[in-house]
Scaffold this motif. Sequence first.
Motif, PDB file in Angstrom:
ATOM      1  N   PRO A 129       0.553  -1.207   0.298  1.00  0.00           N
ATOM      2  CA  PRO A 129       0.056   0.048   0.412  1.00  0.00           C
ATOM      3  C   PRO A 129       1.082   1.230  -0.002  1.00  0.00           C
ATOM      4  O   PRO A 129       2.266   1.164   1.113  1.00  0.00           O
ATOM      5  CB  PRO A 129      -0.806   0.050   1.487  1.00  0.00           C
ATOM      6  CG  PRO A 129      -1.014  -1.790   1.804  1.00  0.00           C
ATOM      7  CD  PRO A 129       1.385  -2.176   0.955  1.00  0.00           C
ATOM      8  N   LYS A 130       0.146   2.451  -0.561  1.00  0.00           N
ATOM      9  CA  LYS A 130       1.262   3.496  -0.417  1.00  0.00           C
ATOM     10  C   LYS A 130       1.209   3.842   0.831  1.00  0.00           C
ATOM     11  O   LYS A 130       2.222   4.915   1.353  1.00  0.00           O
ATOM     12  CB  LYS A 130       0.789   4.433  -1.502  1.00  0.00           C
ATOM     13  CG  LYS A 130       0.449   4.212  -2.905  1.00  0.00           C
ATOM     14  CD  LYS A 130       0.160   5.868  -4.077  1.00  0.00           C
ATOM     15  CE  LYS A 130       0.084   5.393  -4.884  1.00  0.00           C
ATOM     16  NZ  LYS A 130      -0.563   5.781  -6.036  1.00  0.00           N
ATOM     17  N   VAL A 169       9.005  -2.498  -6.837  1.00  0.00           N
ATOM     18  CA  VAL A 169       8.347  -2.804  -5.091  1.00  0.00           C
ATOM     19  C   VAL A 169       6.950  -1.823  -6.570  1.00  0.00           C
ATOM     20  O   VAL A 169       7.114  -0.812  -6.612  1.00  0.00           O
ATOM     21  CB  VAL A 169       8.525  -1.839  -3.901  1.00  0.00           C
ATOM     22  CG1 VAL A 169       6.909  -2.002  -2.827  1.00  0.00           C
ATOM     23  CG2 VAL A 169       9.363  -2.711  -3.122  1.00  0.00           C
ATOM     24  N   LEU A 170       5.910  -1.780  -6.304  1.00  0.00           N
ATOM     25  CA  LEU A 170       4.380  -1.576  -6.456  1.00  0.00           C
ATOM     26  C   LEU A 170       3.622  -1.038  -5.310  1.00  0.00           C
ATOM     27  O   LEU A 170       2.579  -1.118  -4.736  1.00  0.00           O
ATOM     28  CB  LEU A 170       3.460  -2.876  -7.610  1.00  0.00           C
ATOM     29  CG  LEU A 170       4.165  -2.986  -8.952  1.00  0.00           C
ATOM     30  CD1 LEU A 170       3.318  -3.607  -9.524  1.00  0.00           C
ATOM     31  CD2 LEU A 170       4.663  -1.652  -9.788  1.00  0.00           C
ATOM     32  N   LEU A 171       3.856   0.427  -5.489  1.00  0.00           N
ATOM     33  CA  LEU A 171       3.023   0.966  -3.959  1.00  0.00           C
ATOM     34  C   LEU A 171       1.508   1.693  -4.905  1.00  0.00           C
ATOM     35  O   LEU A 171       1.442   2.031  -6.079  1.00  0.00           O
ATOM     36  CB  LEU A 171       3.623   2.589  -3.906  1.00  0.00           C
ATOM     37  CG  LEU A 171       5.240   1.469  -3.285  1.00  0.00           C
ATOM     38  CD1 LEU A 171       5.736   3.157  -2.973  1.00  0.00           C
ATOM     39  CD2 LEU A 171       4.873   1.641  -2.438  1.00  0.00           C
ATOM     40  N   CYS A 172       0.373   0.465  -4.266  1.00  0.00           N
ATOM     41  CA  CYS A 172      -0.972   0.560  -4.886  1.00  0.00           C
ATOM     42  C   CYS A 172      -1.473   1.469  -4.048  1.00  0.00           C
ATOM     43  O   CYS A 172      -1.472   1.733  -2.393  1.00  0.00           O
ATOM     44  CB  CYS A 172      -0.928  -0.549  -4.922  1.00  0.00           C
ATOM     45  SG  CYS A 172       0.030  -2.211  -5.829  1.00  0.00           S
ATOM     46  N   PRO A 209      -0.825  -0.480  -9.876  1.00  0.00           N
ATOM     47  CA  PRO A 209      -0.561   0.725 -10.918  1.00  0.00           C
ATOM     48  C   PRO A 209      -0.823  -0.053 -12.541  1.00  0.00           C
ATOM     49  O   PRO A 209      -0.635  -0.822 -12.629  1.00  0.00           O
ATOM     50  CB  PRO A 209       1.070   0.670 -10.495  1.00  0.00           C
ATOM     51  CG  PRO A 209       1.379   0.128  -9.021  1.00  0.00           C
ATOM     52  CD  PRO A 209      -0.370  -0.982  -8.804  1.00  0.00           C
ATOM     53  N   SER A 210      -0.299   0.630 -13.536  1.00  0.00           N
ATOM     54  CA  SER A 210      -0.118   0.461 -14.907  1.00  0.00           C
ATOM     55  C   SER A 210       0.859  -0.580 -15.358  1.00  0.00           C
ATOM     56  O   SER A 210       2.057  -0.688 -14.392  1.00  0.00           O
ATOM     57  CB  SER A 210       0.365   1.886 -15.301  1.00  0.00           C
ATOM     58  OG  SER A 210       1.372   2.296 -15.501  1.00  0.00           O
ATOM     59  N   ALA A 231      -4.766   1.419  -1.267  1.00  0.00           N
ATOM     60  CA  ALA A 231      -5.458   0.208  -0.881  1.00  0.00           C
ATOM     61  C   ALA A 231      -6.799   0.759   0.215  1.00  0.00           C
ATOM     62  O   ALA A 231      -6.513   1.765   0.805  1.00  0.00           O
ATOM     63  CB  ALA A 231      -4.211  -0.572  -0.278  1.00  0.00           C
ATOM     64  N   TRP A 232      -7.266   0.103  -0.064  1.00  0.00           N
ATOM     65  CA  TRP A 232      -8.616   0.612   1.156  1.00  0.00           C
ATOM     66  C   TRP A 232      -8.259  -0.498   1.864  1.00  0.00           C
ATOM     67  O   TRP A 232      -9.480  -1.871   1.504  1.00  0.00           O
ATOM     68  CB  TRP A 232      -9.669   1.373   0.769  1.00  0.00           C
ATOM     69  CG  TRP A 232      -9.534   1.869  -0.298  1.00  0.00           C
ATOM     70  CD1 TRP A 232      -9.182   4.033  -0.149  1.00  0.00           C
ATOM     71  CD2 TRP A 232      -8.847   2.296  -2.409  1.00  0.00           C
ATOM     72  NE1 TRP A 232      -9.116   3.952  -1.289  1.00  0.00           N
ATOM     73  CE2 TRP A 232      -8.579   3.434  -1.886  1.00  0.00           C
ATOM     74  CE3 TRP A 232      -8.356   0.998  -3.221  1.00  0.00           C
ATOM     75  CZ2 TRP A 232      -8.747   3.840  -3.404  1.00  0.00           C
ATOM     76  CZ3 TRP A 232      -8.478   1.259  -4.081  1.00  0.00           C
ATOM     77  CH2 TRP A 232      -7.953   2.621  -4.789  1.00  0.00           C
ATOM     78  N   LYS A 233      -8.622  -0.486   3.675  1.00  0.00           N
ATOM     79  CA  LYS A 233      -8.959  -1.597   4.396  1.00  0.00           C
ATOM     80  C   LYS A 233     -10.830  -1.018   3.929  1.00  0.00           C
ATOM     81  O   LYS A 233     -11.701  -0.354   4.269  1.00  0.00           O
ATOM     82  CB  LYS A 233      -8.784  -0.923   5.620  1.00  0.00           C
ATOM     83  CG  LYS A 233      -9.381  -2.027   7.068  1.00  0.00           C
ATOM     84  CD  LYS A 233      -8.503  -1.972   7.827  1.00  0.00           C
ATOM     85  CE  LYS A 233      -9.205  -2.786   9.391  1.00  0.00           C
ATOM     86  NZ  LYS A 233      -8.715  -1.737  10.108  1.00  0.00           N
TER      87      LYS A 233
END
Length: 720
Positions: free
Chosen positions: A209-210, A270-273, A262-263, A275-277
């Motif tokens: 997660p970002k 590391v792909l920072l996404c 991400p695209s 994100a929602w809980k």
Amino acid sequence: MSLLDEAHWTSHVPNSAVYRELSVLPSYTASQFQASNVIRIASSTNDHVRNVKRQNLQTFVIKGDDVIVSPATDLVDVVKSAISPSRKWIAILREIQDNSTPDGKKRFVEVWSRDKLEISFDATKSHGAFYGDEIFSSLSFSPSENALIYIAEIQADGPKESEASPLSKYTYTPELGEGYAGKKRPGIFVFRWDAEHRDALPAVHLLRPKELPSQPTLFTQAVFATNDRIFAIGHEYTADERLLGLKFCTNRAACIWDFALPSEDNTAEVLLCEAWKRTQSSRSARCPRVHIVDGKPLSLVWMSNPVGGPHASCSTLHRHNFATNDWSDQIIVESVTDPKPDKFPGIFASLLPTEPFVQLSTSESSETFVAISSAWRSRGVVVLISLESGKVINLNPDDAEYHFSWSVLATDGGNQLVVVCSAPTTPQEVLLGKITNDRHVHWQVLVKPDLSDSLREGLASLKTSIIPIPHRYPIETVVLGPKDGSSRACITNPHGGPHGSSTTLFNIFNAVFALEGYTISMPLYTGSVGYGEMYIQKLLGRIGDLDVQDCLETVKYLSTLGITELGPGKQFLFGGSHGGFLIGHLIGQFPDVFSASVLRNPVISLGEISTSDIPDWYYEEAGLPFHAESLMTPEAYSKLYQMSPIAYVDRVQSPVLLGVGEKDLRVAPTQSKAYFHALKARKRDVTMICFKDDTHGLEGVEAGGITADASLALFNKYRK
């Protein structure tokens, strides 16, 4: 004469051919449809020569009433595999031995098209070991079928969002507990390839997660919903930065998380996404499953339980409807408190199948169901639950003679499912079920156990009974014994947990003991799953008392019925974990009733929790509050000691055999060792056998055979 004496061993241990024949039968563990009439089924079998459990795969082709079966393929280096939604591709996570790497292994992500290897990617430097277990792992294709997500160990010196401290390599990170020795940091990895440009190199990325959650969280069980959206489980650490043991525990803080990827042209390690809980930390969510039709997600379903309290309780089934995008909690099936004896008792299941959806259509309508394996009183059943109405359909046939228990391995997304079933007198069978529009099921046998004539005749001479215990509703016991009633010697085998079950599944130890001439009683005492939530809660604070009395009443009642007898050489005990805890109480509180007992990794002293991955268990089951800051105070220890078998060690008179797994992370092996020495100091007849590589379940190939032989040697020595 000691149990270990050669003369005694020779005279009291029977020919072990029965155990060996049963122990090499396959145990069917997973399945997937490769086409509507082609099914891949995975199994595990014991190899006594190599002392390992071997993983195998077979393909079944169904042509009408005929079934063509391929030879078993040894999955010696395959950790996990999955078939794509179109059934065109097969993904494989493979680990091979290679002494050139720090941990002696190399790891590959492979994509196959039928028998052709299309992609093979060396992921050894990208992460540590793959996860292929039932709790943390996943392997999911994107709808476009040019990406995979899976779970692997994040390397201590692997990709990070920022510069690491020089001490990070040495910083203490708690392990994941029982069943996961050496594993600490599972992570979600996405593997992408360009299906149109084969020259483009595939790549693997760690997802994060970002914005990191306020509570330290591990992300696992990831599944694709769309090409750029996945759902996963976030396991939350406690305030003392501990991840409490998850194996057999459905009461841990774990939430549904929604990740936006991400695209595809992002090449970062590391792909920072975003994100929602999506769910609350007060619930323990697990097994997210996305129902996708024609590449479009329709529903997300998952199960959950309350956080804290008993380690297993009645689950709720949840649904998110993608059409409404409403994240308010839609519960399809609620927890059931106190069901009528013949009514649905609620969901008691730890897992959902990887492919759980069933679609049943008529000319007027279509209805989607989820297939779940659950405990229903003393039987394991397969139920269908409607996503629209919550209606529950029990697929198990009426079975008053053999008492089969069932579990579902997979569905085809339509009206077919693969199930495995067994009974106390019948090892596992695999069946293909086809559900008709009127909700009837046509069952076709795919696999029957391959037994020798003598073993088949022996099992046919046994019968199974379910016997309710008067005035102790809903307590009952599953009884296995000779049809002619010739055996009066009884082995009581209480299950562990205590929130487990003795369903009518085939059990190799019980079968071997019964074929040796014993009656086996498997009591479902207060706290057993499958009877409603009220009876789970009723045991809390009363372990060592209510559950012990329930087990004793089954012993007495079977004697009253004339099925067994009381007296010297007639009553024996066999069990592990909480079952061993109960046995320690029974032989201490009622020393004149039982002639010998076998305890496997038993809980002996509730206050000895320093190395356990589930310290909360000891508090909660004893009725004490547990918090991250809880300490073992003298007052707490005093209560726990009085509720423990060790408090009755002076009263134990009958011989004892202890079986110990030296790598048990759930119940410290020191508990059994201390019990052994306490009994020795009191001049009691006690033997302890230890297995250096075994864990809490004592599931090793060698441990099983030695335990069966040693237990029979003990029981036969004292049977009259």
